[in-house]
Design a protein around this motif. Structure first.
Motif, PDB file in Angstrom:
ATOM      1  N   ASN A 113       0.897  -1.231   0.153  1.00  0.00           N
ATOM      2  CA  ASN A 113      -0.039   0.196   0.032  1.00  0.00           C
ATOM      3  C   ASN A 113       1.106   1.172  -0.085  1.00  0.00           C
ATOM      4  O   ASN A 113       0.678   2.167  -0.827  1.00  0.00           O
ATOM      5  CB  ASN A 113      -0.875   0.234   1.289  1.00  0.00           C
ATOM      6  N   ALA A 114       1.970   1.498   0.746  1.00  0.00           N
ATOM      7  CA  ALA A 114       2.413   2.520   0.985  1.00  0.00           C
ATOM      8  C   ALA A 114       3.183   3.060  -0.473  1.00  0.00           C
ATOM      9  O   ALA A 114       3.151   4.155  -0.969  1.00  0.00           O
ATOM     10  CB  ALA A 114       3.808   2.513   1.919  1.00  0.00           C
ATOM     11  N   GLY A 115       3.965   1.928  -1.098  1.00  0.00           N
ATOM     12  CA  GLY A 115       4.762   2.016  -2.395  1.00  0.00           C
ATOM     13  C   GLY A 115       3.713   2.554  -3.233  1.00  0.00           C
ATOM     14  O   GLY A 115       3.652   3.336  -4.353  1.00  0.00           O
ATOM     15  N   ALA A 116       2.203   1.937  -3.297  1.00  0.00           N
ATOM     16  CA  ALA A 116       1.241   2.254  -4.447  1.00  0.00           C
ATOM     17  C   ALA A 116       0.728   3.714  -4.073  1.00  0.00           C
ATOM     18  O   ALA A 116       0.410   4.450  -5.083  1.00  0.00           O
ATOM     19  CB  ALA A 116       0.247   1.088  -4.060  1.00  0.00           C
ATOM     20  N   ILE A 117       0.656   3.991  -2.837  1.00  0.00           N
ATOM     21  CA  ILE A 117       0.097   5.396  -2.673  1.00  0.00           C
ATOM     22  C   ILE A 117       1.290   6.404  -3.181  1.00  0.00           C
ATOM     23  O   ILE A 117       1.063   7.427  -3.782  1.00  0.00           O
ATOM     24  CB  ILE A 117      -0.089   5.515  -1.214  1.00  0.00           C
ATOM     25  N   ALA A 118       2.358   6.137  -2.930  1.00  0.00           N
ATOM     26  CA  ALA A 118       3.586   6.987  -3.411  1.00  0.00           C
ATOM     27  C   ALA A 118       3.707   6.864  -5.068  1.00  0.00           C
ATOM     28  O   ALA A 118       3.867   8.158  -5.560  1.00  0.00           O
ATOM     29  CB  ALA A 118       4.850   6.517  -2.777  1.00  0.00           C
ATOM     30  N   THR A 119       3.332   5.647  -5.507  1.00  0.00           N
ATOM     31  CA  THR A 119       3.304   5.693  -7.049  1.00  0.00           C
ATOM     32  C   THR A 119       2.230   6.571  -7.659  1.00  0.00           C
ATOM     33  O   THR A 119       2.499   7.397  -8.625  1.00  0.00           O
ATOM     34  CB  THR A 119       3.316   4.305  -7.424  1.00  0.00           C
ATOM     35  N   ASP A 127      -6.327  17.876 -10.063  1.00  0.00           N
ATOM     36  CA  ASP A 127      -6.901  17.371  -8.892  1.00  0.00           C
ATOM     37  C   ASP A 127      -7.319  15.857  -8.845  1.00  0.00           C
ATOM     38  O   ASP A 127      -6.855  15.051  -9.920  1.00  0.00           O
ATOM     39  CB  ASP A 127      -8.334  17.987  -8.660  1.00  0.00           C
ATOM     40  N   VAL A 128      -7.994  15.395  -7.823  1.00  0.00           N
ATOM     41  CA  VAL A 128      -8.126  13.894  -7.871  1.00  0.00           C
ATOM     42  C   VAL A 128      -9.098  13.581  -9.128  1.00  0.00           C
ATOM     43  O   VAL A 128      -8.764  12.453  -9.590  1.00  0.00           O
ATOM     44  CB  VAL A 128      -9.197  13.588  -6.453  1.00  0.00           C
ATOM     45  N   ASP A 129      -9.864  14.189  -9.539  1.00  0.00           N
ATOM     46  CA  ASP A 129     -10.769  13.860 -10.623  1.00  0.00           C
ATOM     47  C   ASP A 129      -9.856  13.588 -11.980  1.00  0.00           C
ATOM     48  O   ASP A 129      -9.768  12.763 -12.665  1.00  0.00           O
ATOM     49  CB  ASP A 129     -11.699  14.749 -11.079  1.00  0.00           C
ATOM     50  N   MET A 171       4.976   9.418   4.685  1.00  0.00           N
ATOM     51  CA  MET A 171       5.835   9.603   3.554  1.00  0.00           C
ATOM     52  C   MET A 171       6.029  10.873   3.177  1.00  0.00           C
ATOM     53  O   MET A 171       6.927  11.442   2.499  1.00  0.00           O
ATOM     54  CB  MET A 171       4.961   8.698   2.193  1.00  0.00           C
ATOM     55  N   ARG A 172       4.918  11.645   3.451  1.00  0.00           N
ATOM     56  CA  ARG A 172       4.797  12.992   3.272  1.00  0.00           C
ATOM     57  C   ARG A 172       5.952  13.811   3.986  1.00  0.00           C
ATOM     58  O   ARG A 172       6.844  14.682   3.451  1.00  0.00           O
ATOM     59  CB  ARG A 172       3.594  13.765   3.292  1.00  0.00           C
ATOM     60  N   SER A 173       6.041  13.573   5.350  1.00  0.00           N
ATOM     61  CA  SER A 173       7.042  13.994   6.130  1.00  0.00           C
ATOM     62  C   SER A 173       8.405  13.794   5.446  1.00  0.00           C
ATOM     63  O   SER A 173       9.404  14.514   5.899  1.00  0.00           O
ATOM     64  CB  SER A 173       6.701  13.562   7.645  1.00  0.00           C
ATOM     65  N   TYR A 174       8.645  12.832   5.128  1.00  0.00           N
ATOM     66  CA  TYR A 174       9.792  12.507   4.403  1.00  0.00           C
ATOM     67  C   TYR A 174      10.234  13.100   2.865  1.00  0.00           C
ATOM     68  O   TYR A 174      11.368  12.686   2.473  1.00  0.00           O
ATOM     69  CB  TYR A 174      10.241  10.916   4.277  1.00  0.00           C
ATOM     70  N   GLY A 175       9.311  13.665   2.430  1.00  0.00           N
ATOM     71  CA  GLY A 175       9.314  14.052   1.030  1.00  0.00           C
ATOM     72  C   GLY A 175       9.139  13.080   0.019  1.00  0.00           C
ATOM     73  O   GLY A 175       9.288  13.248  -1.202  1.00  0.00           O
ATOM     74  N   VAL A 176       8.920  11.904   0.618  1.00  0.00           N
ATOM     75  CA  VAL A 176       8.529  10.680  -0.619  1.00  0.00           C
ATOM     76  C   VAL A 176       7.257  11.296  -1.452  1.00  0.00           C
ATOM     77  O   VAL A 176       7.293  11.027  -2.772  1.00  0.00           O
ATOM     78  CB  VAL A 176       8.316   9.418  -0.062  1.00  0.00           C
ATOM     79  N   ILE A 177       6.134  11.990  -0.850  1.00  0.00           N
ATOM     80  CA  ILE A 177       5.153  12.413  -1.520  1.00  0.00           C
ATOM     81  C   ILE A 177       5.240  13.726  -1.470  1.00  0.00           C
ATOM     82  O   ILE A 177       5.272  14.495  -0.505  1.00  0.00           O
ATOM     83  CB  ILE A 177       3.669  11.944  -0.853  1.00  0.00           C
ATOM     84  N   ASP A 178       5.024  14.214  -2.662  1.00  0.00           N
ATOM     85  CA  ASP A 178       5.057  15.908  -2.934  1.00  0.00           C
ATOM     86  C   ASP A 178       3.794  16.649  -2.825  1.00  0.00           C
ATOM     87  O   ASP A 178       3.591  17.765  -2.486  1.00  0.00           O
ATOM     88  CB  ASP A 178       5.737  16.400  -4.279  1.00  0.00           C
ATOM     89  N   LEU A 183      -4.882  14.482  -1.740  1.00  0.00           N
ATOM     90  CA  LEU A 183      -4.873  14.063  -3.270  1.00  0.00           C
ATOM     91  C   LEU A 183      -4.283  12.748  -3.384  1.00  0.00           C
ATOM     92  O   LEU A 183      -4.615  11.948  -4.133  1.00  0.00           O
ATOM     93  CB  LEU A 183      -3.866  15.241  -3.626  1.00  0.00           C
ATOM     94  N   ALA A 184      -2.953  12.509  -2.828  1.00  0.00           N
ATOM     95  CA  ALA A 184      -2.627  11.170  -2.802  1.00  0.00           C
ATOM     96  C   ALA A 184      -3.668   9.905  -2.349  1.00  0.00           C
ATOM     97  O   ALA A 184      -3.861   8.964  -3.421  1.00  0.00           O
ATOM     98  CB  ALA A 184      -1.363  11.013  -2.154  1.00  0.00           C
ATOM     99  N   VAL A 185      -4.200  10.018  -1.262  1.00  0.00           N
ATOM    100  CA  VAL A 185      -4.959   8.730  -1.007  1.00  0.00           C
ATOM    101  C   VAL A 185      -6.394   8.849  -1.626  1.00  0.00           C
ATOM    102  O   VAL A 185      -6.875   7.668  -1.984  1.00  0.00           O
ATOM    103  CB  VAL A 185      -5.125   8.647   0.843  1.00  0.00           C
ATOM    104  N   GLU A 186      -6.928   9.740  -1.893  1.00  0.00           N
ATOM    105  CA  GLU A 186      -8.304   9.736  -2.624  1.00  0.00           C
ATOM    106  C   GLU A 186      -8.223   9.462  -3.929  1.00  0.00           C
ATOM    107  O   GLU A 186      -8.817   8.318  -4.262  1.00  0.00           O
ATOM    108  CB  GLU A 186      -9.038  11.223  -2.531  1.00  0.00           C
ATOM    109  N   THR A 187      -7.100  10.020  -4.511  1.00  0.00           N
ATOM    110  CA  THR A 187      -6.875   9.260  -5.842  1.00  0.00           C
ATOM    111  C   THR A 187      -6.655   7.563  -5.853  1.00  0.00           C
ATOM    112  O   THR A 187      -7.068   6.884  -6.699  1.00  0.00           O
ATOM    113  CB  THR A 187      -5.720   9.738  -6.631  1.00  0.00           C
ATOM    114  N   TYR A 188      -5.745   7.222  -4.850  1.00  0.00           N
ATOM    115  CA  TYR A 188      -5.490   5.877  -4.700  1.00  0.00           C
ATOM    116  C   TYR A 188      -6.733   4.921  -4.345  1.00  0.00           C
ATOM    117  O   TYR A 188      -7.118   3.820  -4.866  1.00  0.00           O
ATOM    118  CB  TYR A 188      -4.569   5.830  -3.496  1.00  0.00           C
ATOM    119  N   PHE A 189      -7.586   5.705  -3.472  1.00  0.00           N
ATOM    120  CA  PHE A 189      -8.639   5.085  -3.092  1.00  0.00           C
ATOM    121  C   PHE A 189      -9.769   4.667  -4.235  1.00  0.00           C
ATOM    122  O   PHE A 189     -10.406   3.730  -4.697  1.00  0.00           O
ATOM    123  CB  PHE A 189      -9.574   5.784  -2.013  1.00  0.00           C
ATOM    124  N   ARG A 190      -9.791   5.852  -5.031  1.00  0.00           N
ATOM    125  CA  ARG A 190     -10.582   5.539  -6.506  1.00  0.00           C
ATOM    126  C   ARG A 190      -9.895   4.574  -7.455  1.00  0.00           C
ATOM    127  O   ARG A 190     -10.702   4.020  -7.855  1.00  0.00           O
ATOM    128  CB  ARG A 190     -10.789   7.184  -7.177  1.00  0.00           C
TER     129      ARG A 190
END
Ligand code: GLN
Length: 390
Positions: A113-119, A127-129, A171-178, A183-190
């Motif tokens: 999951n973590a890697g997929a959210i980062a991807t 935006d998410v849409d 991941m955002r705290s490490y700068g892996v996600i910009d 935006l990252a997780v809602e796109t991932y959930f969709r």
């Protein structure tokens, strides 16, 4: 019913009685799935789809979306940029583990999951849409039909997705996600909530099997190197902490999802998908695992089984008005040059000096440049003229 379909039906009936496991319960909507559903679909090189069981049942793609979104990220950014943000190592941990590198916060691989959210966070769009539209468009090209999002599964996952949100915050705290966590997780959930059938998944898997070319629509969806990168990651990381056992028993790149689906890819042969909602302790479908294990065994699909055709390409010799011709067909791999060289030397020994030998490579479906170079080099050592037809 044709023989192959009958064989698939037999395989399906053999696993039907397996009653272990339970539907995923941490996403409330998934807990509602009919646990008895069972389906299998296989797509071969000519794009023929063979499906048995509940082939029209729709379910959400869940983690089986991850390899395809990885493909999209690779298309948009290239391999180096993607793997700067996410690792390529099996985590040996469950799908929702906090498998982040201690110093960089980089997730172990793009299929947990973590890697997929980062991807997913790498996919372009305001935006998410916009981001979801891009992802769904690519998933649809892989499937060969327009796919849709199941809004109730999306809502269910979004309202209970605290663990995935927590991963994204880390991941955002490490700068892996910009981008923003939302935006990252809602796109991932969709993306996880796209509806598919077992048939769609088999077509998607077959597109990876044939190097990014969809054998049903005839459309090139991604390039060969992208498909190969995705399969490499699926081979080592696709089944979470069962990935090693899976490689041992099945020997195919694969990906499972908590809705109960599994896709498996036999390169150049088949795309396979199986579906049954009850999951084992790894989050993999009990019956889908069993059915693909059985198929791989019976049909000899393990990747690491020896394959004759590469070592022994089809060679025929013909006498023509211009002298002898060696015709090659099928695939010429590096190892296959040994056999061609044997034929070549034998022919040459019976030919007068200065005579011309023709090497007809026009029927080769696939040639590895290094293999052809070796053959040309060999020719140079012979007192003969060469006519190479490519
Ligand atoms: N949407 C699911 C999640 O994030 C996907 C997990 C899975 O299919 N293994 O938990």
């Amino acid at each position: 019913m044709d023989t192959i379909t009958e064989l698939l039906r037999g395989a399906l009936e053999e696993v039907r009685s397996l009653g272990d496991g339970a539907t995923a319960s941490y996403i409330p909507e998934l807990a509602q799935a009919d646990p008895e559903r069972l389906a299998l679909s296989v797509v071969g090189p000519r794009g023929r789809v063979r499906s048995v069981g509940d082939e029209d049942a729709e379910f959400t793609i869940q983690s089986m979306s991850k390899p395809f979104v990885l493909a999209l990220a690779l298309v948009e950014h290239g391999r180096d940029a993607v793997f700067a943000k996410v690792g390529a190592e099996p985590s040996g941990e469950p799908f929702n583990a906090i498998s982040l590198e201690a110093d960089t916060g980089r997730p172990a691989n793009p299929l947990i999951n973590a890697g997929a959210i980062a991807t997913t966070a790498l996919i372009g769009g305001d935006d998410v849409d916009a981001r979801t539209a891009r992802i769904v468009e690519l998933l649809s090209a892989f499937a060969g039909r327009s796919l849709w999002i199941d809004e109730s599964v999306y809502a269910s996952e979004s309202s209970t997705g605290d663990r995935n949100r927590a991963l994204a915050h880390l991941m955002r705290s490490y700068g892996v996600i910009d981008v923003s966590v939302d935006l990252a997780v809602e796109t991932y959930f969709r993306q996880c909530s796209a509806l598919v059938t077992v048939r769609d998944l088999a077509v998607m898997a077959s597109t990876l099997a044939f190097g990014g070319w969809n054998p049903v629509t005839g459309e090139r969806v991604v390039g060969e190197s992208v498909a190969r990168d995705v399969l490499s990651i699926m081979a080592s990381c696709g089944m979470y902490d069962y990935s090693g056992q899976w490689m041992l028993r099945v020997g195919l790149p694969a990906k499972s999802g908590v809705s109960g689906g599994i896709i498996a890819v036999a390169p150049s042969q088949f795309g396979v998908a199986a579906f049954s909602p009850r999951l084992d302790e790894h989050g993999n479908s009990v019956r889908a695992v069993a059915i693909v294990e059985q198929l791989s065994e019976r049909l000899g699909m393990h990747l690491l089984e020896p394959h004759e055709s590469l070592a022994a390409p089809a060679v025929s010799v013909e006498g023509t008005a211009e002298g002898p011709t060696i015709r090659l067909s099928g695939e010429l791999g590096f190892a296959g040059t040994e056999r061609v060289m044997l034929v070549l030397r034998e022919l040459a020994s019976g030919m007068p000096e200065g005579a011309t030998l023709t090497l007809d490579a026009r029927e080769l479906a696939r040639t590895h440049p290094a293999a052809l170079a070796v053959l040309e080099g060999e020719f140079e050592g012979l007192p003969l003229g060469l006519r190479l037809q490519t």
